[in-house]
Design an enzyme around this catalytic site. Sequence first.
Site, PDB file in Angstrom:
ATOM      1  N   HIS A   1      -3.248   7.375   2.715  1.00  0.00           N
ATOM      2  CA  HIS A   1      -3.698   6.092   2.175  1.00  0.00           C
ATOM      3  C   HIS A   1      -5.079   5.791   2.753  1.00  0.00           C
ATOM      4  O   HIS A   1      -5.337   6.049   3.928  1.00  0.00           O
ATOM      5  CB  HIS A   1      -2.690   5.011   2.576  1.00  0.00           C
ATOM      6  CG  HIS A   1      -3.121   3.636   2.243  1.00  0.00           C
ATOM      7  ND1 HIS A   1      -3.544   3.281   0.980  1.00  0.00           N
ATOM      8  CD2 HIS A   1      -3.223   2.502   3.000  1.00  0.00           C
ATOM      9  CE1 HIS A   1      -3.875   2.001   0.970  1.00  0.00           C
ATOM     10  NE2 HIS A   1      -3.688   1.510   2.190  1.00  0.00           N
TER      11      HIS A   1
ATOM     12  N   CYS B   1       0.809  -1.225   0.000  1.00  0.00           N
ATOM     13  CA  CYS B   1       0.000   0.000   0.000  1.00  0.00           C
ATOM     14  C   CYS B   1       0.844   1.278   0.000  1.00  0.00           C
ATOM     15  O   CYS B   1       0.319   2.356  -0.265  1.00  0.00           O
ATOM     16  CB  CYS B   1      -0.934   0.016   1.193  1.00  0.00           C
ATOM     17  SG  CYS B   1      -2.174  -1.264   1.074  1.00  0.00           S
TER      18      CYS B   1
ATOM     19  N   ASN C   1     -10.248   0.320  -0.209  1.00  0.00           N
ATOM     20  CA  ASN C   1      -8.787   0.332  -0.235  1.00  0.00           C
ATOM     21  C   ASN C   1      -8.307  -0.189  -1.596  1.00  0.00           C
ATOM     22  O   ASN C   1      -8.420  -1.378  -1.870  1.00  0.00           O
ATOM     23  CB  ASN C   1      -8.261  -0.536   0.915  1.00  0.00           C
ATOM     24  CG  ASN C   1      -6.746  -0.531   1.004  1.00  0.00           C
ATOM     25  OD1 ASN C   1      -6.055  -0.051   0.108  1.00  0.00           O
ATOM     26  ND2 ASN C   1      -6.228  -1.078   2.092  1.00  0.00           N
TER      27      ASN C   1
HETATM   28  O1  UT7 Z   1      -3.841  -1.024   3.507  1.00  0.00           O
HETATM   29  C1  UT7 Z   1      -2.920  -1.840   4.135  1.00  0.00           C
HETATM   30  C2  UT7 Z   1      -2.921  -1.674   5.593  1.00  0.00           C
HETATM   31  N1  UT7 Z   1      -4.141  -2.150   6.182  1.00  0.00           N
HETATM   32  C3  UT7 Z   1      -4.771  -1.486   7.127  1.00  0.00           C
HETATM   33  O2  UT7 Z   1      -4.327  -0.421   7.492  1.00  0.00           O
HETATM   34  C4  UT7 Z   1      -5.972  -2.129   7.770  1.00  0.00           C
HETATM   35  C5  UT7 Z   1      -5.823  -2.138   9.273  1.00  0.00           C
HETATM   36  N2  UT7 Z   1      -6.896  -2.841   9.974  1.00  0.00           N
HETATM   37  C6  UT7 Z   1      -8.176  -2.434   9.970  1.00  0.00           C
HETATM   38  O3  UT7 Z   1      -8.539  -1.486   9.297  1.00  0.00           O
HETATM   39  C7  UT7 Z   1      -9.152  -3.147  10.885  1.00  0.00           C
HETATM   40  O4  UT7 Z   1      -8.444  -3.986  11.752  1.00  0.00           O
HETATM   41  C8  UT7 Z   1     -10.243  -3.990  10.141  1.00  0.00           C
HETATM   42  C9  UT7 Z   1     -11.200  -3.049   9.438  1.00  0.00           C
HETATM   43  C10 UT7 Z   1      -9.570  -4.898   9.130  1.00  0.00           C
HETATM   44  C11 UT7 Z   1     -11.035  -4.808  11.149  1.00  0.00           C
HETATM   45  O5  UT7 Z   1     -11.638  -3.940  12.121  1.00  0.00           O
HETATM   46  P1  UT7 Z   1     -11.488  -4.269  13.686  1.00  0.00           P
HETATM   47  O6  UT7 Z   1     -12.210  -3.210  14.390  1.00  0.00           O
HETATM   48  O7  UT7 Z   1     -10.009  -4.417  13.967  1.00  0.00           O
HETATM   49  O8  UT7 Z   1     -12.266  -5.611  13.817  1.00  0.00           O
HETATM   50  P2  UT7 Z   1     -11.760  -7.038  14.309  1.00  0.00           P
HETATM   51  O9  UT7 Z   1     -10.984  -7.704  13.234  1.00  0.00           O
HETATM   52  O10 UT7 Z   1     -11.142  -6.950  15.655  1.00  0.00           O
HETATM   53  O11 UT7 Z   1     -13.127  -7.777  14.477  1.00  0.00           O
HETATM   54  C12 UT7 Z   1     -14.091  -7.373  15.475  1.00  0.00           C
HETATM   55  C13 UT7 Z   1     -15.293  -8.271  15.373  1.00  0.00           C
HETATM   56  C14 UT7 Z   1     -14.932  -9.760  15.368  1.00  0.00           C
HETATM   57  O12 UT7 Z   1     -15.979 -10.443  16.027  1.00  0.00           O
HETATM   58  P3  UT7 Z   1     -15.807 -10.914  17.553  1.00  0.00           P
HETATM   59  O13 UT7 Z   1     -14.592 -11.793  17.566  1.00  0.00           O
HETATM   60  O14 UT7 Z   1     -15.601  -9.649  18.333  1.00  0.00           O
HETATM   61  O15 UT7 Z   1     -17.091 -11.606  17.833  1.00  0.00           O
HETATM   62  C15 UT7 Z   1     -14.946 -10.134  13.917  1.00  0.00           C
HETATM   63  O16 UT7 Z   1     -15.214 -11.490  13.697  1.00  0.00           O
HETATM   64  O17 UT7 Z   1     -15.956  -8.040  14.126  1.00  0.00           O
HETATM   65  C16 UT7 Z   1     -16.075  -9.280  13.394  1.00  0.00           C
HETATM   66  N3  UT7 Z   1     -15.960  -8.994  11.976  1.00  0.00           N
HETATM   67  C17 UT7 Z   1     -17.012  -8.647  11.212  1.00  0.00           C
HETATM   68  N4  UT7 Z   1     -18.318  -8.497  11.493  1.00  0.00           N
HETATM   69  C18 UT7 Z   1     -19.149  -8.122  10.490  1.00  0.00           C
HETATM   70  C19 UT7 Z   1     -14.840  -8.988  11.202  1.00  0.00           C
HETATM   71  N5  UT7 Z   1     -15.162  -8.654   9.949  1.00  0.00           N
HETATM   72  C20 UT7 Z   1     -16.500  -8.439   9.927  1.00  0.00           C
HETATM   73  C21 UT7 Z   1     -17.402  -8.059   8.923  1.00  0.00           C
HETATM   74  N6  UT7 Z   1     -18.702  -7.920   9.255  1.00  0.00           N
HETATM   75  N7  UT7 Z   1     -17.020  -7.826   7.654  1.00  0.00           N
END
Ligand code: UT7
Length: 331
Positions: free
Chosen positions: A256, A116, A286
């Site tokens: 980004h 990225c 993204n």
């Molecule tokens: O461009 C390259 C660099 N990349 C980035 O900068 C991305 C960095 N990371 C992020 O932007 C975030 O970590 C994400 C958007 C990818 C994820 O957001 P988060 O707030 O960190 O969520 P999480 O992965 O901790 O998941 C929280 C909860 C989980 O459920 P439980 O375990 O709390 O029950 C996930 O299973 O949300 C759940 N979850 C979803 N729920 C509905 C994960 N993806 C989804 C989804 N829809 N699409």
Amino acid sequence: MARTYAAITGIHGFVPEYVLSNKELEKMVDTNDEWIVSRTGIRERRILKVPDAGSSYLGIKAVEGLLKKTNTDPSEIDLVICSTATPDMMFPDTANIISDRVGIRKAFTFDLHAACSGFLFALTTGAKYIESGGFKKVIIVGADKMSSITDYTDRATCILFGDGAGAVLLEPTEEPIGVMDSLLRSDGVGTKYLYQKGGGSYHPATHETVDNKEHFIYQDGKPVFKAAIEGMADVVGKMMARNGLAADDVSWVVPHQANLRIIEQVARYASFPMEKVMVNIHKYGNTTTATIPLCLWEYQDRLKKGDNLILTAFGGGFTWGAIWVKWAYNP
Ligand code: UT7
């Protein structure tokens, strides 16, 4: 002798027609619009549906538009650098393919991979060629067909990515405008959090790599989220300090587009109000190396000669960085 600066003298972008909305994703995986918007800021993304078309298709559209609007004949171009995480093929380079299709015949061309952060790494590299004095017209194109490596059964990643491309023209000037400074970083600690394992020399394609979904992007989002905020805030702060720039001196921040929450936090750390921050993640998600040129393309009519822009990105590797650009022309 006067210093030669690399000025951005044109910008163009391209996104494919097909809009993949959060509502449509709700039918594909266990997700919902509210979760996606509140956690990422993304409402829709564009997907390239043209058959037999890779990232070069997107890059060609961006470069064709750039040549046209800057009245540049392809024969004038000395160098094309394509930043991409999704090259058409392992080789030849996508820069090579784009250049061929738009009629650039007298240039040398290469791809630059920095996930990225690729556009920032490529822009810095292209600027160095211009500053060396031997190159008059350099194109930097960021093109990614992220849908080609996205697993549309994995809700953790498929909601994030989209396809797009953006390109800039760099030309020399003795006026102090253009790419003024850049601070780039890499740290292999990030390898385990964000990768596409299969298809390279480490895990060449086999039935097993396909079955194991190794040809798709994998991301452990939380550590990437934290590192992205810390990394971008750090380089933006350091680069502004070493150039004596205060937040008030900066007209636009061009971050980004990976997550609106990351963008907001980086802006807060650097004391930039959100009105000065370019955002289009809600429309395109993204697009990896295309996010920054797509922002510049969309905001081009609001940019004035002399405006100070801070570009910043973070991505797989980890790779990250910040570039100070003084905008070179009026709309
Ligand atoms: O461009 C390259 C660099 N990349 C980035 O900068 C991305 C960095 N990371 C992020 O932007 C975030 O970590 C994400 C958007 C990818 C994820 O957001 P988060 O707030 O960190 O969520 P999480 O992965 O901790 O998941 C929280 C909860 C989980 O459920 P439980 O375990 O709390 O029950 C996930 O299973 O949300 C759940 N979850 C979803 N729920 C509905 C994960 N993806 C989804 C989804 N829809 N699409």
